[in-house]
Design an enzyme around this catalytic site. Structure first.
Site, PDB file in Angstrom:
ATOM      1  N   SER A 251      -6.374   4.103  -1.582  1.00 28.62           N
ATOM      2  CA  SER A 251      -5.967   2.337  -1.396  1.00 28.62           C
ATOM      3  C   SER A 251      -5.944   1.322  -3.411  1.00 28.62           C
ATOM      4  O   SER A 251      -4.900   2.671  -4.034  1.00 28.62           O
ATOM      5  CB  SER A 251      -7.200   1.688  -0.720  1.00 28.62           C
ATOM      6  OG  SER A 251      -6.869   0.352  -0.649  1.00 28.62           O
ATOM      7  N   LYS A 255      -2.908   3.328  -5.644  1.00 35.38           N
ATOM      8  CA  LYS A 255      -1.874   2.752  -6.544  1.00 35.38           C
ATOM      9  C   LYS A 255      -2.174   2.768  -8.481  1.00 35.38           C
ATOM     10  O   LYS A 255      -1.130   3.419  -9.100  1.00 35.38           O
ATOM     11  CB  LYS A 255      -2.286   1.294  -6.690  1.00 35.38           C
ATOM     12  CG  LYS A 255      -2.109   0.672  -5.398  1.00 35.38           C
ATOM     13  CD  LYS A 255      -1.909  -1.071  -5.312  1.00 35.38           C
ATOM     14  CE  LYS A 255      -2.693  -1.649  -3.672  1.00 35.38           C
ATOM     15  NZ  LYS A 255      -1.800  -1.359  -2.979  1.00 35.38           N
ATOM     16  N   TRP A 342      -0.397  -1.783   7.191  1.00 34.09           N
ATOM     17  CA  TRP A 342      -0.355  -2.814   6.511  1.00 34.09           C
ATOM     18  C   TRP A 342      -0.012  -2.163   4.985  1.00 34.09           C
ATOM     19  O   TRP A 342       0.697  -2.593   3.946  1.00 34.09           O
ATOM     20  CB  TRP A 342      -1.687  -3.146   6.128  1.00 34.09           C
ATOM     21  CG  TRP A 342      -2.114  -3.724   4.572  1.00 34.09           C
ATOM     22  CD1 TRP A 342      -3.292  -3.587   3.915  1.00 34.09           C
ATOM     23  CD2 TRP A 342      -2.010  -5.589   4.969  1.00 34.09           C
ATOM     24  NE1 TRP A 342      -3.168  -4.289   3.002  1.00 34.09           N
ATOM     25  CE2 TRP A 342      -2.350  -5.942   3.571  1.00 34.09           C
ATOM     26  CE3 TRP A 342      -1.192  -5.934   5.862  1.00 34.09           C
ATOM     27  CZ2 TRP A 342      -1.617  -7.311   3.193  1.00 34.09           C
ATOM     28  CZ3 TRP A 342      -0.821  -7.365   4.519  1.00 34.09           C
ATOM     29  CH2 TRP A 342      -0.979  -8.363   4.105  1.00 34.09           C
ATOM     30  N   HIS A 392      -7.332   3.263   7.662  1.00 34.02           N
ATOM     31  CA  HIS A 392      -7.285   3.331   6.386  1.00 34.02           C
ATOM     32  C   HIS A 392      -8.886   3.799   5.659  1.00 34.02           C
ATOM     33  O   HIS A 392      -9.720   3.415   6.017  1.00 34.02           O
ATOM     34  CB  HIS A 392      -7.029   1.700   5.601  1.00 34.02           C
ATOM     35  CG  HIS A 392      -6.770   1.658   4.914  1.00 34.02           C
ATOM     36  ND1 HIS A 392      -6.062   2.095   3.206  1.00 34.02           N
ATOM     37  CD2 HIS A 392      -7.803   0.917   3.444  1.00 34.02           C
ATOM     38  CE1 HIS A 392      -6.076   1.356   2.708  1.00 34.02           C
ATOM     39  NE2 HIS A 392      -7.209   0.882   2.429  1.00 34.02           N
TER      40      HIS A 392
HETATM   41  C1  GCU Z   1      -6.189  -4.680   0.629  1.00 33.68           C
HETATM   42  C2  GCU Z   1      -4.942  -4.762  -0.045  1.00 33.68           C
HETATM   43  C3  GCU Z   1      -4.381  -2.978  -0.545  1.00 33.68           C
HETATM   44  C4  GCU Z   1      -4.881  -2.537  -1.214  1.00 33.68           C
HETATM   45  C5  GCU Z   1      -6.437  -2.609  -0.572  1.00 33.68           C
HETATM   46  C6  GCU Z   1      -7.818  -1.521  -0.602  1.00 33.68           C
HETATM   47  O1  GCU Z   1      -6.187  -4.193   1.835  1.00 33.68           O
HETATM   48  O2  GCU Z   1      -4.024  -5.832   0.435  1.00 33.68           O
HETATM   49  O3  GCU Z   1      -3.229  -3.561  -1.466  1.00 33.68           O
HETATM   50  O4  GCU Z   1      -5.028  -1.109  -1.350  1.00 33.68           O
HETATM   51  O5  GCU Z   1      -7.596  -3.741  -0.526  1.00 33.68           O
HETATM   52  O6  GCU Z   1      -8.080  -1.338  -2.012  1.00 33.68           O
HETATM   53  O7  GCU Z   1      -8.670  -0.936  -0.119  1.00 33.68           O
END
Ligand code: GCU
Length: 413
Positions: A251, A255, A342, A392
């Site tokens: 997540s 990134k 998402w 997720h």
């Molecule tokens: C939120 C955010 C995402 C991210 C996520 C996470 O949902 O919008 O961009 O990847 O948190 O880090 O769990």
């Protein structure tokens, strides 16, 4: 918005493939000035540097000064972890500059059977003590995000949350497969909140500066910086095979893993687990989370220049397939989850697919077809991809694939 010849009102967030706008994807193998890249040497000398600069100054933000490790300390060590299978080390990296001090701790489990182990390195969300029930793991005193379901309150970590994320970290399986695991609590490097007076950012401020300039690092860039400092340490640790460090993240931390791997070629492979917007997913698809949404909800993650592209993805001269391409020719794994809309699974897949021509320039195999593979049927090429069933999360299925793929790509098993 024009799609298939009609004008349709855009839903936000959009989860309908039919409402994905038509868009032009920049060609990773054409420079900003229009030159076609035909050889790997041209990629290395011309295209890679200009893309890296673009992402650095307009997406994640550049690190404005050098901050080397001042000192490292093994604060705890045992050769007898996991019933004697592994050595456990907890190592503090300490940084000092002017009146600033910062320390973060790397928790490591290394297989006793290997002299120098290949290592998976990844940040955790709620402290090193959450990844297993091992009572020897020190509890961080850094600021944390709250999560009542995990017993985390008042922005502080306690015994209550020991082992609560063990489901995401199959330590024993990793050790039994011959790999080490190293993890760091990301808030020790920079607390995940919109506050630039804490964490590592102030180390680089010039007099009077209170927050990074528009092209300077946000938090993702700060976390990526921390992974590279862990790599500096591994290069000095005789128990680690620093030529086989696989940087992993889920997540927001996926990134981070991609950005760390793109910049720092010492990482020999990169894994992005459900990284989504600003990670592996193509921004121009505007599916699920968008640039405007992410910059609004998490104003501290990217550099301020990235806000120019809020609801203006057409103006972006790059997209995330080029972030993945920056990792070439090193192996990269993009993983999605079926219900994680998402994060735009299809956008993550397509980014891996459109990064492939750069890998092919190096004679490496990427994603062979624009058709997504069925769920739970991984592609384990140099550019790897799977979409698994479920939400997720990081699951045993994900880790089984990462280990198999690392065996194939790095250990040539
Ligand atoms: C939120 C955010 C995402 C991210 C996520 C996470 O949902 O919008 O961009 O990847 O948190 O880090 O769990």
């Amino acid at each position: 918005l024009t799609i298939f010849g009609q004008i349709v009102p855009q839903k936000d967030p959009n989860y309908d493939e039919n409402n994905v706008p038509k868009f032009d994807l920049p060609d990773p193998l054409t420079t900003f000035s229009g030159k076609k890249i035909k050889k790997s040497s041209e990629w290395i000398e011309e295209r890679r540097p200009e893309l890296l600069t673009f992402f650095s100054e307009n997406v994640y933000g550049k690190v404005p000064c050098k901050i080397p490790i001042y000192q490292w300390k093994v604060v705890e060590q045992s050769g007898n972890a996991l019933d004697g299978k592994a050595c456990r080390k907890q190592v503090d990296l300490i940084f000092k500059k002017d009146n600033h001090t910062l320390r973060f701790n790397i928790l490591m489990y290394l297989p006793n059977e290997a002299e120098k182990a290949p290592v998976f390195l990844g940040y955790n969300f709620y402290g090193n003590h959450t990844i297993t029930n091992d009572t020897n793991i020190l509890i961080s005193d850094a600021w944390t995000r709250n999560d009542k379901s995990l017993g985390i309150d008042n922005h502080r970590l306690t015994e209550d949350s020991r082992g609560v994320r063990a489901n995401r970290w199959p330590v024993e399986k990793i050790i039994d497969s011959g790999y080490g695991l190293a993890t760091i609590f990301y808030c020790e490097v920079d607390p995940d909140r919109d506050d630039f007076s804490d964490g590592i950012h102030p180390f680089c401020y010039i007099e009077g500066q209170q927050c990074p300039a528009s092209d300077e690092w946000g938090s993702i860039s700060a976390w990526a910086w921390g992974l590279s400092r862990a790599m500096d340490y591994f290069e000095q640790d005789n128990d680690v095979d620093a030529s086989k460090v696989i940087v992993f993240g889920h997540s927001r931390l996926g990134k981070t893993a991609l950005w760390a791997g793109a910049q720092d070629e010492r990482f020999s492979a990169v894994i992005s687990n459900n990284s989504g917007c600003g990670g592996a997913a193509l921004s121009k698809r505007r599916f699920g989370e968008t640039i405007a949404r992410i910059n609004a909800a998490f104003p501290h993650w990217f550099c301020k220049n990235f806000r120019k592209y809020n609801d203006n993805e057409v103006a972006l001269p790059v997209d995330q397939h080029e972030l993945i391409a920056l990792i070439a020719p090193r192996p990269v794994y993009v993983a999605s989850a079926e219900k994680d809309l998402w994060a735009d699974p299809r956008g993550e897949f397509l980014a891996a697919y459109f990064a492939t021509p750069v890998y092919e320039l190096f004679g490496k195999d990427g994603i062979p077809s624009q058709e997504m593979p069925p769920v739970n049927q991984p592609i384990h090429n140099t550019v790897a991809y799977h979409i698994r069933t479920g939400e997720h999360d990081v699951t045993d299925f994900d880790w089984e694939q990462y280990i198999k793929w690392a065996d194939k790509q790095l250990l040539k098993k």
